[in-house]
Design an enzyme around this catalytic site. Sequence first.
Site, PDB file in Angstrom:
ATOM      1  N   HIS A 141      38.330  27.905  85.324  1.00  0.00           N
ATOM      2  CA  HIS A 141      38.601  27.076  84.135  1.00  0.00           C
ATOM      3  C   HIS A 141      38.245  27.810  82.848  1.00  0.00           C
ATOM      4  O   HIS A 141      37.336  28.639  82.803  1.00  0.00           O
ATOM      5  CB  HIS A 141      37.902  25.717  84.221  1.00  0.00           C
ATOM      6  CG  HIS A 141      36.398  25.751  84.299  1.00  0.00           C
ATOM      7  ND1 HIS A 141      35.604  25.827  83.188  1.00  0.00           N
ATOM      8  CD2 HIS A 141      35.562  25.692  85.359  1.00  0.00           C
ATOM      9  CE1 HIS A 141      34.331  25.802  83.547  1.00  0.00           C
ATOM     10  NE2 HIS A 141      34.271  25.730  84.870  1.00  0.00           N
TER      11      HIS A 141
ATOM     12  N   ASP B  95      37.295  26.428  79.807  1.00  0.00           N
ATOM     13  CA  ASP B  95      36.300  25.886  78.883  1.00  0.00           C
ATOM     14  C   ASP B  95      34.882  26.176  79.338  1.00  0.00           C
ATOM     15  O   ASP B  95      34.631  26.513  80.506  1.00  0.00           O
ATOM     16  CB  ASP B  95      36.489  24.380  78.705  1.00  0.00           C
ATOM     17  CG  ASP B  95      36.367  23.598  80.007  1.00  0.00           C
ATOM     18  OD1 ASP B  95      36.815  24.113  81.044  1.00  0.00           O
ATOM     19  OD2 ASP B  95      35.843  22.467  79.980  1.00  0.00           O
TER      20      ASP B  95
ATOM     21  N   ASP C  37      29.967  30.362  83.434  1.00  0.00           N
ATOM     22  CA  ASP C  37      30.666  29.228  84.023  1.00  0.00           C
ATOM     23  C   ASP C  37      31.682  28.737  82.985  1.00  0.00           C
ATOM     24  O   ASP C  37      31.345  27.984  82.085  1.00  0.00           O
ATOM     25  CB  ASP C  37      29.652  28.127  84.358  1.00  0.00           C
ATOM     26  CG  ASP C  37      30.289  26.840  84.830  1.00  0.00           C
ATOM     27  OD1 ASP C  37      31.449  26.861  85.243  1.00  0.00           O
ATOM     28  OD2 ASP C  37      29.602  25.795  84.762  1.00  0.00           O
TER      29      ASP C  37
ATOM     30  N   GLU D 208      37.627  21.355  82.165  1.00  0.00           N
ATOM     31  CA  GLU D 208      36.953  21.109  83.443  1.00  0.00           C
ATOM     32  C   GLU D 208      35.602  20.450  83.228  1.00  0.00           C
ATOM     33  O   GLU D 208      35.196  19.558  83.992  1.00  0.00           O
ATOM     34  CB  GLU D 208      36.780  22.432  84.198  1.00  0.00           C
ATOM     35  CG  GLU D 208      36.281  22.283  85.624  1.00  0.00           C
ATOM     36  CD  GLU D 208      34.772  22.278  85.782  1.00  0.00           C
ATOM     37  OE1 GLU D 208      34.296  21.996  86.893  1.00  0.00           O
ATOM     38  OE2 GLU D 208      34.061  22.561  84.783  1.00  0.00           O
ATOM     39  N   GLU D 209      34.902  20.869  82.190  1.00  0.00           N
ATOM     40  CA  GLU D 209      33.535  20.412  81.977  1.00  0.00           C
ATOM     41  C   GLU D 209      33.440  18.987  81.462  1.00  0.00           C
ATOM     42  O   GLU D 209      32.356  18.431  81.354  1.00  0.00           O
ATOM     43  CB  GLU D 209      32.810  21.353  81.003  1.00  0.00           C
ATOM     44  CG  GLU D 209      32.719  22.801  81.460  1.00  0.00           C
ATOM     45  CD  GLU D 209      31.755  23.003  82.619  1.00  0.00           C
ATOM     46  OE1 GLU D 209      31.220  21.998  83.128  1.00  0.00           O
ATOM     47  OE2 GLU D 209      31.532  24.162  83.013  1.00  0.00           O
TER      48      GLU D 209
ATOM     49  N   ASP E 188      34.179  29.447  90.865  1.00  0.00           N
ATOM     50  CA  ASP E 188      33.418  28.576  89.972  1.00  0.00           C
ATOM     51  C   ASP E 188      32.090  28.188  90.619  1.00  0.00           C
ATOM     52  O   ASP E 188      31.635  27.058  90.487  1.00  0.00           O
ATOM     53  CB  ASP E 188      34.245  27.320  89.641  1.00  0.00           C
ATOM     54  CG  ASP E 188      33.648  26.517  88.486  1.00  0.00           C
ATOM     55  OD1 ASP E 188      32.767  27.047  87.792  1.00  0.00           O
ATOM     56  OD2 ASP E 188      34.058  25.354  88.308  1.00  0.00           O
TER      57      ASP E 188
ATOM     58  N   HIS F 118      24.778  25.826  81.968  1.00  0.00           N
ATOM     59  CA  HIS F 118      24.781  24.648  81.098  1.00  0.00           C
ATOM     60  C   HIS F 118      23.522  24.550  80.245  1.00  0.00           C
ATOM     61  O   HIS F 118      23.259  23.518  79.651  1.00  0.00           O
ATOM     62  CB  HIS F 118      24.967  23.340  81.882  1.00  0.00           C
ATOM     63  CG  HIS F 118      26.296  23.211  82.561  1.00  0.00           C
ATOM     64  ND1 HIS F 118      26.714  22.048  83.164  1.00  0.00           N
ATOM     65  CD2 HIS F 118      27.313  24.092  82.731  1.00  0.00           C
ATOM     66  CE1 HIS F 118      27.918  22.216  83.680  1.00  0.00           C
ATOM     67  NE2 HIS F 118      28.302  23.452  83.427  1.00  0.00           N
TER      68      HIS F 118
END
Length: 481
Positions: A76, A78, A115, A145-146, A169, A456
Amino acid sequence: MGVLSKLEPREVFGYFEQICSIPHPSYKEKQLSDYCVNFAHEHGLAVQQDHLGNIIIVKEATAGYEEVEPLIIQGHLDMVCEKEPGCEIDFEKEGLSLEVVGDYITARGTTLGGDDGIAIAYALAILASDTLEHPRIEAVFTVCEEVGMEGAGAIDLSGLKGHKLLNIDSEEEGYLLTSCAGGCRADVSLPAAYETRRGSVYEIVVEGLKGGHSGAEIDKGRANSNLLMGRMLLALEGKVSYSLLSMQGGLKDNAIPRETRASVVVESEDAERLEAIVRETGEVIAREYAVNDPDIRVVVCAKGIKETKALQNDCRRKALSLICLLPNGIQSMSADIKGLVETSLNLGVLTLDEEKLAMRYAVRSSVQTAKEFLVDRIRFLTEELGGSLTTEGSYPAWEFRKDSPLREAMVRVYKEMYGKEPVIQAIHAGLECGLLAGKISGLDAVSIGPDMVSIHTTEEKLSISSTKRVWDYIVEVIRQK
């Protein structure tokens, strides 16, 4: 010369540094999406870009691989955008400031976006190579995705020929992920009503928490700053005459919040008592989390005597009830797979403004009915207190496939390269494989990735040596006939 220019594999780290220089938060991936389109044109590859920014790039098979089944490589575009207090980056306009520390790549003051930028970098390096042997490669890059896997939910894959998917991922080398939880975003809203009140104003800050991914780290026993703030305010109930002015905590539903701020106004004669209760409660919390979250700090700061708008007492009690009584964290463990979280939720974002209290949760479960029941519990209590609940971005669980030729091939290659078997694992975090499996009949999928730490969060790190080993592994996997 780039910060990563001397790292191997150069082609992978070269593309990764380019990706990090291009802003790509969720909903704002257009620049990176357009970069991928231009990349495809420069390399003479077929490319499709939909209205959301999802990308499909196709590279035909090299000589001798024309009859080998195509392979879909997916990641992904983003990234989760978190920054340290005082960091002034504008994620929508500025790239990241990379640095190399030992075996790791980090970004100064922010998340790194490994990520899932590393997946895009791997795929671009494969697509750009004129020496690698491979079947037809269908690279699929999704957006958003997030924030609920919105890109994967909307993308049209009807033109793909492949039924084998390598999702890149994951964050632990040597693990082949073969199933994951489903989930959704749940938004709680409670109307706010205010009145004028004069007194001593204080700001209370809960900070210094580890945070982390609300799926991968939900079982680590880490604190949630939004829940701790609720506990802090509950400690004041009945002991001092206070009103709530504002609250703000967390940035993403799928990140365990690391910092929450609240402003309160208190009768002047209760000011010292408030300060003492906050300090005492902060010390209790620090002791309780001394092992799993040792750097928690609770700060209380006087802002002077003011006349201000404060939440009415009945609204304050309802708001506090929702924060403290709604479920959070692990709800159940899997009965089938030892150590796997089955159902959980995370209060990732908490805000109180002039109109409402808003609470945003990431809800996850590998059992659809358990997810639905958890959402119903949130709805029931919320509505009893006069609020409302909406859900968005629901995505299905990715179910384990007993017969998986792709998994078998990847296990064989791993054993040949490293002399041991990889770990086959199910995870509680969400992956796009479940949604994509609903679009491609009989999809055979496996998820892998290099070692990453603290995704994150602003402590996110990508291992350089692991990135190289996983690259070598991917190259060997795509060479299989």
